[in-house]
Design an enzyme around this catalytic site. Structure first.
Site, short mmCIF file in Angstrom:
data_model
loop_
_atom_site.label_atom_id
_atom_site.label_comp_id
_atom_site.label_asym_id
_atom_site.label_seq_id
_atom_site.Cartn_x
_atom_site.Cartn_y
_atom_site.Cartn_z
NE ARG A 26 -4.22 -1.72 -0.02
CZ ARG A 26 -4.43 -2.52 -0.76
NH1 ARG A 26 -3.63 -2.92 -1.86
NH2 ARG A 26 -5.30 -3.24 -1.07
CG HIS A 40 -3.49 -0.91 -6.85
ND1 HIS A 40 -3.73 0.32 -5.66
CD2 HIS A 40 -3.30 -2.25 -6.18
CE1 HIS A 40 -3.52 -0.76 -4.85
NE2 HIS A 40 -4.10 -2.38 -5.26
P1 NDP Z 1 -1.46 -11.23 5.27
O1 NDP Z 1 -3.07 -10.65 5.84
O2 NDP Z 1 -2.11 -12.82 4.48
O3 NDP Z 1 -0.41 -11.71 5.60
C1 NDP Z 1 0.03 -10.03 5.78
C2 NDP Z 1 1.12 -10.54 6.54
O4 NDP Z 1 2.46 -9.12 7.55
C3 NDP Z 1 1.61 -11.25 7.88
O5 NDP Z 1 2.52 -12.35 7.68
C4 NDP Z 1 1.94 -10.42 9.08
O6 NDP Z 1 2.40 -11.20 10.13
C5 NDP Z 1 2.51 -9.32 8.65
N1 NDP Z 1 1.91 -8.30 9.78
C6 NDP Z 1 1.27 -7.32 9.53
N2 NDP Z 1 0.97 -6.86 10.58
C7 NDP Z 1 2.92 -6.62 10.76
C8 NDP Z 1 3.44 -6.23 12.00
N3 NDP Z 1 3.40 -4.76 12.20
N4 NDP Z 1 4.81 -5.86 11.84
C9 NDP Z 1 5.62 -7.19 10.77
N5 NDP Z 1 4.80 -7.95 10.65
C10 NDP Z 1 3.44 -7.96 10.10
O7 NDP Z 1 -2.02 -10.51 3.45
P2 NDP Z 1 -1.66 -10.60 2.31
O8 NDP Z 1 -0.24 -11.42 1.73
O9 NDP Z 1 -3.02 -11.55 1.33
O10 NDP Z 1 -1.68 -9.31 2.07
C11 NDP Z 1 -0.72 -7.94 2.24
C12 NDP Z 1 -0.88 -7.39 1.63
O11 NDP Z 1 -0.79 -6.97 -0.43
C13 NDP Z 1 -2.14 -6.20 1.47
O12 NDP Z 1 -2.46 -5.78 2.80
C14 NDP Z 1 -3.00 -5.59 0.07
O13 NDP Z 1 -2.38 -4.49 0.93
C15 NDP Z 1 -1.47 -5.96 -0.09
N6 NDP Z 1 -1.91 -6.03 -1.91
C16 NDP Z 1 -1.54 -5.38 -2.91
C17 NDP Z 1 -2.16 -5.38 -4.64
C18 NDP Z 1 -1.53 -5.49 -5.83
O14 NDP Z 1 -2.08 -5.63 -6.22
N7 NDP Z 1 -0.66 -3.93 -5.38
C19 NDP Z 1 -3.00 -7.28 -4.30
C20 NDP Z 1 -3.24 -7.96 -2.87
C21 NDP Z 1 -2.31 -7.55 -2.55
P3 NDP Z 1 0.99 -12.61 10.78
O15 NDP Z 1 2.15 -13.49 10.06
O16 NDP Z 1 2.65 -12.73 11.95
O17 NDP Z 1 0.28 -12.42 11.08
C1 OXD Z 2 -5.45 -6.08 -3.03
C2 OXD Z 2 -5.76 -5.18 -4.41
O1 OXD Z 2 -5.75 -5.41 -2.12
O2 OXD Z 2 -5.61 -5.79 -5.45
O3 OXD Z 2 -6.23 -7.20 -3.17
O4 OXD Z 2 -4.91 -4.03 -3.54
#
Ligand code: NDP
Ligand code: OXD
Length: 311
Positions: free
Chosen positions: A226, A274
């Site tokens: 993000r 994006h």
């Molecule tokens: P998940 O919720 O599955 O994974 C999030 C990860 O981040 C987990 O490992 C979590 O730790 C870790 N995390 C959360 N908070 C912290 C913190 N404070 N410090 C360290 N680690 C932390 O998310 P996804 O993998 O499904 O997606 C990640 C992000 O990717 C989405 O939120 C979205 O913003 C972005 N995205 C962007 C896209 C694009 O097209 N650009 C498309 C899809 C997603 P833990 O495992 O310990 O909970």
């Molecule tokens: C998502 C994205 O969060 O596309 O899936 O950014």
């Protein structure tokens, strides 16, 4: 099981809602599928599917709402919306296509950087034959959730040395994993940093000057999570001082990225709008329908968001 149909409202200010309406309407579990904005009576709607900010007043029109799903992986647009009552179940998309596409995008960016592709493309324009050498790279993946884990595993299979960082420490084959207690060790080894964290109060502005300073000199940033993770001025300073060598950015604080934003013209920044991984409606609809049956059957929904954690 009583198969009473569920009425749905779709609010998508960024993506075309039509494939969602068409796909969902084919299911015998689905009743009316409304698209916001609408004047229709929404009092029977039980499920709301949202991509990006919800217009003010939508929730007031849904007295029967029981479940809200993001149409993407991220839920930051829902977590920060004060009109959403805290007791409603919120889910998100966790989908193999989303993970595959994200992994492919990051690998593309990583390879372009490792093999100096932008320089080769520039050289070709001037018919310059210059052999630029390449070296193995250490990749640090921040966030080891659905997307970060998939990426890390694929990077290991491609022969990269991979470090992973998450809130709770993970165990992943071939990946050296870290958490907050040893974040500096994670950063100090990282030559390419991939951000796949969710945006929460704890991770907002995490990509700032102090973090960049901890990375290996010449490190490259790939931000696919993000825009609110990144302090844009700190990035440009780190690039201008040559502490960082470049950045591939897919997400921004303001989207579409305003034309006067200096990132557009920065010579060391590559921008995509994006598109790193865009939800595939057909596959996400299968997941939504599965949850819809669970809603009807009063079973726990899949891929729920922990509102206290914010992701
Ligand atoms: P998940 O919720 O599955 O994974 C999030 C990860 O981040 C987990 O490992 C979590 O730790 C870790 N995390 C959360 N908070 C912290 C913190 N404070 N410090 C360290 N680690 C932390 O998310 P996804 O993998 O499904 O997606 C990640 C992000 O990717 C989405 O939120 C979205 O913003 C972005 N995205 C962007 C896209 C694009 O097209 N650009 C498309 C899809 C997603 P833990 O495992 O310990 O909970
Ligand atoms: C998502 C994205 O969060 O596309 O899936 O950014």
């Amino acid at each position: 099981m009583d198969q009473q149909k569920v009425d749905i409202l779709i609010s998508s200010s960024v993506w075309d809602p039509r494939p969602w309406v068409e796909g969902l309407s084919k299911s015998s579990w689905v009743g009316n599928v409304h698209v916001w904005p609408t004047e229709a009576d929404l009092s029977n709607v039980e499920a709301l599917f949202v991509w990006k900010p919800l217009a003010d007043g939508v929730i007031d029109r849904l007295p029967n709402i029981k479940w809200i799903s993001s149409l993407g992986a991220g839920v930051d647009h829902l977590m920060t919306d004060s009109q959403i009552p805290r007791h409603i179940s919120i889910t998100r998309i966790v989908d193999p296509f989303l993970a595959r596409d994200m992994t492919n995008y990051v690998i593309m960016g990583l390879m372009m950087h490792q093999r100096s592709m932008l320089s080769h493309m520039k050289h070709q324009k001037s018919k310059i034959w210059e052999r630029i050498t390449y070296k193995p790279l250490k990749v640090g993946v921040m966030g080891l959730g659905a997307l970060g884990r998939h990426l890390s595993e694929k990077l290991v299979s491609l022969g990269f040395e991979v470090f992973g960082y998450s809130r709770t420490r993970k165990t992943l084959d071939g990946v050296t994993c870290y958490d907050e207690t040893n974040r500096n060790t994670f950063l100090s080894q990282t030559e390419v940093l991939v951000n796949l964290l969710p945006v929460t109060p704890q991770t907002t502005d995490i990509l700032d000057a102090s973090l960049f300073q901890k990375l290996t000199k010449g490190a490259f940033l790939i931000n696919v999570a993000r825009g609110n993770h990144l302090v844009e001025n700190d990035l440009m300073e780190a690039l201008d001082s040559e502490h960082l060598s470049g950045a591939l950015l897919d997400v921004f604080r303001d989207e579409p990225l305003p034309i006067n934003n200096l990132l557009w013209e920065h010579p060391k920044v590559t921008i995509t709008p994006h598109v790193a991984s865009v939800t595939t409606p057909s596959s996400a609809i299968a997941l939504l329908l599965d949850n819809l049956k669970r809603l009807r059957g009063k079973e726990p929904l899949l891929h729920t968001v922990d509102i206290r954690k914010g992701y």
